[in-house]
Design an enzyme around this catalytic site. Structure first.
Site, short mmCIF file in Angstrom:
data_model
loop_
_atom_site.label_atom_id
_atom_site.label_comp_id
_atom_site.label_asym_id
_atom_site.label_seq_id
_atom_site.Cartn_x
_atom_site.Cartn_y
_atom_site.Cartn_z
CB CYS A 188 -2.33 0.41 2.96
SG CYS A 188 -3.75 1.33 1.98
CG HIS A 192 3.22 -0.35 1.34
ND1 HIS A 192 4.17 -0.25 0.68
CD2 HIS A 192 1.96 -0.56 0.47
CE1 HIS A 192 3.85 -0.51 -0.51
NE2 HIS A 192 2.42 -0.50 -0.59
NE ARG A 236 1.91 2.40 -5.75
CZ ARG A 236 2.01 1.35 -6.46
NH1 ARG A 236 2.85 1.25 -7.18
NH2 ARG A 236 1.00 0.21 -6.52
CB CYS A 240 -2.19 -0.23 -3.22
SG CYS A 240 -0.35 0.08 -2.99
#
Length: 283
Positions: A188, A192, A236, A240
């Site tokens: 992730c 991000h 959300r 991902c």
């Protein structure tokens, strides 16, 4: 159908840059976009999800023919105001940390008497099916979650890490966020936690920045214009996970709760207020 699903797995990487890219929009463009978004907020279609979710919440259902109005979200049976702001959290009756959607499923079982098969058929099948981008089919579980979440509007997140299982969930979420995995060997954090990375022309939010995390997490459930649908925090994260070519993220699972808790905890540091349903051109 198989070819289409393969297309969904490959498609996200057609637009993703894994190296920092300059943001091309000017400050004036940003101001115009913010003004445009503010104007849309006045007629946010996501409000229909709040209204429909409220109706579902108080409708008697299941073998026991009762509503969900006595569901305990951590502040006592029937108390919804402020509950979402303190979730995910540990629940003694299930002995685990639960997300909002996970807790709703628990109450469907305990209060309404629904079986796992009933919940799969009535709530989860459509919830998973409509997770594809630009799919406007409505999930009753998302409607319920949007109604409950909206009862924490204008409040900041304030999640607890007092219970050992909350501490464990947080550390698991942190580990998952930073851990490289899957066929793409991504985490992730690749998208991000590095400033300047762009996906399909949109700069990706830095979820390790409390202020940015606060705005992102406080907007979900959010109405996504390109989908014509309301999306939750689970969705959300699932998008991902799908882009990383990992197995589906099960709603209410241990990893689902851990990832959300880690991000919500970071969001809570900003004191940004919850504003549900948010409104996003895409997400």
């Amino acid at each position: 159908m198989q070819d289409f699903r393969k297309f969904l797995y490959v498609l996200p990487f057609a637009w993703i840059s894994l190296t920092p890219m300059p943001v091309l929009a000017s400050d004036n463009d940003d101001a115009k976009f913010a003004e445009y978004r503010d104007s849309l907020e006045e007629g946010n279609p996501g409000e229909f999800w709040v209204d429909d979710g409220e109706e579902l919440f108080f409708t008697k259902a299941g073998p026991k023919n009762v509503s969900l109005e006595k569901c305990d979200f951590g502040l006592g049976p029937g108390v919804v105001k402020g509950a979402y702001a303190q979730m995910p959290r540990y629940f003694a009756d299930t002995d685990k940390v639960e997300t909002l959607e996970g807790r709703l499923i628990t109450c469907m079982k305990t209060l309404q008497g629904l079986s796992d098969e009933d919940i799969q058929e009535q709530y989860l099948n459509i919830h998973y099916l409509n997770a594809a981008e630009e799919d406007s089919r409505v999930s009753p579980l998302s409607q319920l979650a949007t109604y409950v979440a909206a009862q924490s509007n204008d409040m900041p997140f304030s999640v607890s890490l007092e219970h050992p299982k909350e501490q464990y969930a947080y550390e698991l979420g942190k580990k998952t966020f930073w851990h490289r995995m899957g066929a793409m060997d991504l985490s992730c954090a690749h998208c991000h936690a590095v400033p300047g990375r762009v996906l399909r022309g949109v700069e990706l939010p830095i979820m390790t920045d409390p202020r940015r995390a606060g705005k992102v997490m406080g907007a979900f459930p959010a109405y996504v214009n390109k989908d014509g649908n309301v999306r939750t925090q689970w969705w959300r994260n699932e998008r991902c996970v799908l882009a990383m070519r990992l197995p589906w993220l099960k709603v209410g699972s241990e990893i689902d709760a851990a990832l959300i808790l880690y991000q919500v905890k970071k969001a809570s540091e900003s004191k940004e207020e919850i504003n549900v349903p948010g409104l996003k051109p895409r997400a």
